[in-house]
Design a protein around this motif. Structure first.
Motif, PDB file in Angstrom:
ATOM      1  N   GLN A  41       0.006   9.478 -65.402  1.00 54.28           N
ATOM      2  CA  GLN A  41       0.486   8.692 -64.195  1.00 54.28           C
ATOM      3  C   GLN A  41       1.862   7.917 -64.851  1.00 54.28           C
ATOM      4  O   GLN A  41       1.824   7.278 -65.620  1.00 54.28           O
ATOM      5  CB  GLN A  41      -0.721   7.719 -63.801  1.00 54.28           C
ATOM      6  N   ARG A  73       5.354   5.770 -62.811  1.00 56.00           N
ATOM      7  CA  ARG A  73       5.692   5.123 -61.708  1.00 56.00           C
ATOM      8  C   ARG A  73       7.134   5.703 -61.556  1.00 56.00           C
ATOM      9  O   ARG A  73       7.933   5.590 -62.625  1.00 56.00           O
ATOM     10  CB  ARG A  73       5.670   3.710 -61.748  1.00 56.00           C
ATOM     11  N   ASN A  74       7.701   5.760 -60.226  1.00 54.53           N
ATOM     12  CA  ASN A  74       8.852   6.018 -59.863  1.00 54.53           C
ATOM     13  C   ASN A  74       9.724   4.641 -59.761  1.00 54.53           C
ATOM     14  O   ASN A  74       9.345   3.828 -58.816  1.00 54.53           O
ATOM     15  CB  ASN A  74       9.079   6.835 -58.578  1.00 54.53           C
ATOM     16  N   THR A  98      11.008   3.802 -55.908  1.00 54.29           N
ATOM     17  CA  THR A  98      10.231   3.680 -54.971  1.00 54.29           C
ATOM     18  C   THR A  98       8.776   2.858 -55.251  1.00 54.29           C
ATOM     19  O   THR A  98       8.137   2.568 -54.621  1.00 54.29           O
ATOM     20  CB  THR A  98       9.889   5.000 -54.319  1.00 54.29           C
ATOM     21  N   GLN A  99       8.598   2.794 -56.764  1.00 54.65           N
ATOM     22  CA  GLN A  99       7.456   2.098 -57.217  1.00 54.65           C
ATOM     23  C   GLN A  99       6.315   3.035 -57.029  1.00 54.65           C
ATOM     24  O   GLN A  99       5.080   2.480 -57.209  1.00 54.65           O
ATOM     25  CB  GLN A  99       7.292   0.732 -56.612  1.00 54.65           C
ATOM     26  N   GLU A 100       6.379   4.139 -56.549  1.00 51.49           N
ATOM     27  CA  GLU A 100       5.266   5.041 -55.985  1.00 51.49           C
ATOM     28  C   GLU A 100       4.827   5.885 -57.332  1.00 51.49           C
ATOM     29  O   GLU A 100       5.597   6.023 -58.383  1.00 51.49           O
ATOM     30  CB  GLU A 100       5.920   6.347 -55.082  1.00 51.49           C
ATOM     31  N   MET A 101       3.156   5.587 -57.760  1.00 55.92           N
ATOM     32  CA  MET A 101       2.807   6.406 -58.714  1.00 55.92           C
ATOM     33  C   MET A 101       2.794   7.803 -58.544  1.00 55.92           C
ATOM     34  O   MET A 101       2.295   8.346 -57.470  1.00 55.92           O
ATOM     35  CB  MET A 101       1.413   5.846 -58.967  1.00 55.92           C
ATOM     36  N   MET A 102       2.981   8.707 -59.416  1.00 53.23           N
ATOM     37  CA  MET A 102       2.755  10.216 -59.213  1.00 53.23           C
ATOM     38  C   MET A 102       2.177  10.727 -60.599  1.00 53.23           C
ATOM     39  O   MET A 102       2.268  10.034 -61.696  1.00 53.23           O
ATOM     40  CB  MET A 102       4.127  10.632 -58.922  1.00 53.23           C
TER      41      MET A 102
END
Length: 99
Positions: free
Chosen positions: A67, A69-70, A73-77
């Motif tokens: 996992q 983090r972008n 955007t702080q989005e986890m991917m």
């Protein structure tokens, strides 16, 4: 020939230095460097490792899916599994640099 904080040595400069060190010509030095690069690339790409005596070890290391983090955007991917090339510097080279 010490380039302390200058630009890295180019392939042309390296070929000239190797040819001078070997007492040979630039064509032979170029062929030798290209052959070494090809062997190291092939071996590391297949998951192996190559030790360059007096320089270090080049190896391939598998990294698992993870996992991340972008940062925008702080989005986890999920980042898929991949391979990473690692270079470990030989003690002999460290000793020469630090002497």
């Amino acid at each position: 020939m010490a380039n302390s904080a200058a630009k890295p040595m180019t392939k042309t400069q390296l070929v000239s230095a190797v040819a001078d060190q070997m007492g040979g010509d630039k064509k032979t030095a170029t062929a030798a460097l290209d052959a070494i690069a090809a062997v190291v690339s092939r071996e590391v790409a297949s998951g192996g490792a190559v030790t360059l005596p007096g320089i270090g070890k080049v190896a391939c290391r598998a990294r698992p899916e993870r996992q991340v983090r972008n940062p925008q955007t702080q989005e986890m991917m999920t980042k898929p599994a991949d391979k990473q090339v690692k270079v470990t510097v030989a003690k002999a080279l460290k000793d020469v640099v630090n002497s």
